[in-house]
Structure formats: C-alpha cells, structure tokens
Motif scaffolding. Structure first.
Motif, PDB file in Angstrom:
ATOM      1  N   GLN A 289     -10.320  -2.275 -14.687  1.00  0.00           N
ATOM      2  CA  GLN A 289      -9.661  -2.245 -13.374  1.00  0.00           C
ATOM      3  C   GLN A 289      -8.269  -2.838 -13.544  1.00  0.00           C
ATOM      4  N   LEU A 290      -7.235  -2.097 -13.125  1.00  0.00           N
ATOM      5  CA  LEU A 290      -5.860  -2.591 -13.229  1.00  0.00           C
ATOM      6  C   LEU A 290      -5.528  -3.420 -11.994  1.00  0.00           C
ATOM      7  N   ASP A 291      -4.966  -4.578 -12.219  1.00  0.00           N
ATOM      8  CA  ASP A 291      -4.487  -5.446 -11.140  1.00  0.00           C
ATOM      9  C   ASP A 291      -3.033  -5.094 -10.877  1.00  0.00           C
ATOM     10  N   LEU A 292      -2.771  -4.411  -9.765  1.00  0.00           N
ATOM     11  CA  LEU A 292      -1.424  -3.913  -9.446  1.00  0.00           C
ATOM     12  C   LEU A 292      -0.660  -4.817  -8.492  1.00  0.00           C
ATOM     13  N   SER A 293      -1.124  -6.022  -8.261  1.00  0.00           N
ATOM     14  CA  SER A 293      -0.494  -6.893  -7.264  1.00  0.00           C
ATOM     15  C   SER A 293       0.935  -7.256  -7.631  1.00  0.00           C
ATOM     16  N   ALA A 294       1.262  -7.261  -8.898  1.00  0.00           N
ATOM     17  CA  ALA A 294       2.619  -7.611  -9.317  1.00  0.00           C
ATOM     18  C   ALA A 294       3.549  -6.396  -9.357  1.00  0.00           C
ATOM     19  N   MET A 295       3.014  -5.234  -9.089  1.00  0.00           N
ATOM     20  CA  MET A 295       3.824  -4.007  -9.096  1.00  0.00           C
ATOM     21  C   MET A 295       4.386  -3.778  -7.699  1.00  0.00           C
ATOM     22  N   LYS A 296       5.699  -3.957  -7.532  1.00  0.00           N
ATOM     23  CA  LYS A 296       6.316  -3.808  -6.223  1.00  0.00           C
ATOM     24  C   LYS A 296       6.389  -2.339  -5.801  1.00  0.00           C
ATOM     25  N   SER A 297       6.755  -1.511  -6.710  1.00  0.00           N
ATOM     26  CA  SER A 297       6.842  -0.073  -6.411  1.00  0.00           C
ATOM     27  C   SER A 297       6.558   0.703  -7.687  1.00  0.00           C
ATOM     28  N   ILE A 371       3.007  -2.512 -20.141  1.00  0.00           N
ATOM     29  CA  ILE A 371       3.066  -3.300 -18.900  1.00  0.00           C
ATOM     30  C   ILE A 371       1.817  -4.179 -18.728  1.00  0.00           C
ATOM     31  N   GLY A 372       0.896  -4.096 -19.663  1.00  0.00           N
ATOM     32  CA  GLY A 372      -0.306  -4.932 -19.580  1.00  0.00           C
ATOM     33  C   GLY A 372      -1.126  -4.798 -20.845  1.00  0.00           C
ATOM     34  N   SER A 373      -1.869  -5.841 -21.201  1.00  0.00           N
ATOM     35  CA  SER A 373      -2.709  -5.792 -22.396  1.00  0.00           C
ATOM     36  C   SER A 373      -3.758  -6.898 -22.332  1.00  0.00           C
ATOM     37  N   LYS A 374      -4.795  -6.711 -23.108  1.00  0.00           N
ATOM     38  CA  LYS A 374      -5.839  -7.717 -23.271  1.00  0.00           C
ATOM     39  C   LYS A 374      -6.375  -7.554 -24.692  1.00  0.00           C
ATOM     40  N   ILE A 387      -7.239  -6.156 -15.836  1.00  0.00           N
ATOM     41  CA  ILE A 387      -5.991  -6.306 -16.607  1.00  0.00           C
ATOM     42  C   ILE A 387      -4.819  -6.321 -15.628  1.00  0.00           C
ATOM     43  N   PRO A 388      -4.100  -7.434 -15.520  1.00  0.00           N
ATOM     44  CA  PRO A 388      -2.898  -7.484 -14.668  1.00  0.00           C
ATOM     45  C   PRO A 388      -1.783  -6.646 -15.324  1.00  0.00           C
ATOM     46  N   VAL A 389      -1.049  -5.938 -14.514  1.00  0.00           N
ATOM     47  CA  VAL A 389       0.078  -5.144 -15.019  1.00  0.00           C
ATOM     48  C   VAL A 389       1.308  -5.466 -14.188  1.00  0.00           C
ATOM     49  N   SER A 390       2.458  -5.457 -14.839  1.00  0.00           N
ATOM     50  CA  SER A 390       3.716  -5.721 -14.151  1.00  0.00           C
ATOM     51  C   SER A 390       4.850  -5.149 -14.969  1.00  0.00           C
ATOM     52  N   LEU A 391       5.929  -4.828 -14.276  1.00  0.00           N
ATOM     53  CA  LEU A 391       7.123  -4.326 -14.949  1.00  0.00           C
ATOM     54  C   LEU A 391       7.937  -5.457 -15.551  1.00  0.00           C
TER      55      LEU A 391
END
Length: 391
Positions: A289-297, A371-374, A387-391
C-alpha cells in the motif's frame, strides 16, 4: 458511366472523320496535280516521238487512248479507296473500337484505381472509405491470402466483425499449407472475430478455430484464453482453469493476465474447486500500500513502477506498471510478475521494494525518479507493506 462512354465514342468518331476528310482532301489534291503533270509530260513525249518519226500517227493515237484509260482507272480506284463511305465508316469504327477497348481494358484491370489510390496517399487525402474500397478491389483482383487478410483487418479496425469473417475465410482458404506461423496468427484473430461477432458468446465455429490453433501450437496464449471461455461456457470449470493457467504461463500481457486470474477465481468459485484440486499458479505474493500523504499533486500523465528486487541486485524479479488511478489500491506483486524468465518472487526470502515515478511519454521508464523504497523486506513475514512516497 454509360453517358461518359457515349460522349467519348462520339468525340472519337467526329475526330476520326475530321482527320480522314482532311487526309483525303490533301491526298486527293496532290494525286490530281501529280496525275495532271504526268499526263502533260507523257503527251509531250508522244508528240516528240511522232515528230522524230519513231512512231506512226496510228501508234501515237493508240498511246493517247491508253493514257486516257489509265487516268480514268486511277481516278476511279482512288475514289473507291478514299471516297467510299463504307471504307471510311469501317476505318472509323475500327479506330473507335480500338481506343474504347483499350480504355475499357485499362478500366477492367483497375490501373486507374491503383493510380488514384497512390495519388490520394501522396496528397494525404486518403479516407477510411477509400482505403476500404481499394483493399477490397485489390483482394478481388489478385485473390491472394495477404490481400484478404488486410481486408479483414480493415473491418476489424471498424469493429465490423461480421464483415471481417468472410474475408478471414478467403484468406485461410488461399493460404499455403507451409505457412504455419501465419496460419496460426490468422486463425487466432479469426476465432476472436467469431467470438465478438456472436455477441461475445461461444459457438461451434469459434471452438473449431481454437482447436485448430492449439493443434498447431498447444501453447498459444490467446487461443488458450478462448479455450478457457469455451470450457467455462460448457460448465467444465476444471478445463477452464487448466486452459487459463496455461495461457498465463505462456502469455506476456499483464492486462490479459489480470483478466485470466479473475476468470480463474470465478471458475473456482462457481465450480467449488479448491487449490487442493488444482494448485494455484501464484506461489508467493507481496501486498503493498502506497502512502500518498506527502504527495501534494500528481501529474495525470505519470506512470508508477513498483518492483521487488533481490538485495544488491539491479534487475527486478517482480514488477507492476501502474497508472495514477491504480496507485490508491492495494498492489500485489506475485511470482507471476517476473520481468524475464529465471528467479521469481517464490524463490526469494528477502527483497528490496522500489517505487519509481516516470511520465507516460518517457521512452525509457527505467530512468524515472525513485520516490519511495523499503529494503530488506521478509516476504513470508509481511502481510501488508506500507511504503511512504514523496517527490
């Protein structure tokens, strides 16, 4: 069309008669002048012969009469050949028939259509209707298997499956027996066209085409998919699962694989068939499951690559390519998602999970941004990996 031919014939007849009359007039004038000059010279010679005593007056009179008869005969013969109306008419008919016959042959052989087709392509004025007409014309003219195949493909591009079937029939009938690979490809598309033409329902004609393909190539993935549909329709759920599993093993298209897995799930459910009855192809899976909370757009044209690789190894052993609409769902990597033959997720105990972002227009998606890794994920111990993802 008939009016055009009549106009052409009239123009040709008028032109021929004009030419003939002109030639007759010019030739007649020349012949008359030449004959008159000859007669004058000959009579002068006769007078000279009499004056020198070489011939008698009676002989001179006979020569004069012979000359007069010769002039009359030439005039009549010339008049018959060039002034006879029937001769002129027959010559005109011959010329007109020759010209119209040549144009008709040109029309029948279809050269004008090929020229028009080439001109339309050059001028970029080719329309779908013109293309369809030309493909059908060429198939009827040459009767080759590949020509009828192109006609069938043209109908398929228009979703006109009913019209495509006769073209496929002719292509298969004219195909040489030694072109096995081509026959398999055409038969597969033929079976699909039958299926869609019949409202996505199974019939005997489709079954026969599928069986013929599998006789030539038992591992043909698309034919196996259709075989599974036919078995499911006959309530032979074990046969459907077996065919679909074999299609997954031999297929390369991830979207088709997802549809086949869904079909297998339904067949197991409907037929009450457990994995003890038929073992599952999926030996190992990893839910992400990707955590998209840090992705603004997120750019709608973005593409996400989620893959697992062995620690310190660059090549993925399982990979999924996802659109923007897919990344909010739970992502499953399985042993079927291997990029190439060899080691799969079922052979690994610990993997690194990488998430990359690229654009759909990129020619090389491997150059996307991570943009994300584990790292060091134990497959057996992980139920759902966030997995949190962010730009």
């Amino acid at each position: 069309m008939i009016f055009g031919w009549l106009v052409m014939a009239v123009i040709l007849i008028v032109s021929v008669f004009y030419v003939l009359r002109s030639v007759v007039g010019i030739t007649k004038k020349s012949e008359v002048e030449l004959a008159a000059n000859f007669s004058v010279i000959r009579r002068k010679e006769i007078e000279d012969e009499v004056a020198f005593g070489r011939i008698s007056p009676n002989e001179a009179q006979q020569l004069e009469e012979d000359l007069t008869l010769e002039e009359t005969a030439k005039s009549k013969g010339y008049h018959y050949v060039l002034n006879n109306r029937m001769t002129q008419l027959m010559l005109a008919i011959f010329v007109v028939a020759s010209v119209l016959g040549s144009v008709s042959l040109y029309e029948k052989l279809g050269f004008h259509k090929e020229v028009a087709f080439t001109a339309a392509i050059s001028s970029k004025s080719m329309s779908p209707e013109k293309l369809s007409d030309f493909l059908t014309f060429r198939a009827n003219k040459y009767g080759r298997a590949e020509d009828w195949y192109f006609v069938a493909q043209d109908f398929l591009s228009q979703n006109d499956y009913l019209q495509a079937l006769p073209a496929f029939d002719k292509a298969l009938a004219k195909m040489p027996g030694d072109e096995v690979d081509n026959k398999i490809r055409v038969l597969v598309e033929y079976a699909q066209a039958i299926f869609y033409a019949n409202g996505q329902k199974v019939n005997e004609k489709m079954k026969e085409a599928v069986d013929e393909v599998l006789l030539l190539d038992p591992n043909q993935a698309t034919a196996l998919g259709l075989k599974g549909i036919a078995e499911f329709d006959s309530k032979n759920y074990i046969g459907a699962i077996t065919a679909w599993q074999k299609a997954i093993v031999n297929g390369q298209n991830p979207n088709e694989r997802s549809a086949l897995l869904e079909g297998i799930r339904k067949a197991r459910e409907t037929g009450n068939i457990s994995e003890a009855d038929i073992p599952s192809l999926i030996k190992q899976r990893l839910s992400i499951q990707l955590d998209l909370s840090a992705m603004k757009s997120i750019d709608p044209q973005s593409v996400f690559l989620v893959y697992a690789r062995l620690p310190d190894q660059p090549m993925p052993i399982a990979i999924k390519r996802l659109s923007v609409n897919d990344i909010t769902q739970i992502i499953e990597l399985t042993n079927l998602d291997n990029l190439m033959p060899g080691i799969t997720l079922a052979d690994a105990k610990k993997v690194d999970i990488i998430v990359k972002l690229a654009k759909i227009t990129d020619t090389d998606l491997t150059q996307g941004k991570i943009i994300g890794s584990k790292k060091g994920v134990f497959i057996e111990k992980t139920k759902l990996l966030i997995i949190p993802v962010s730009l």
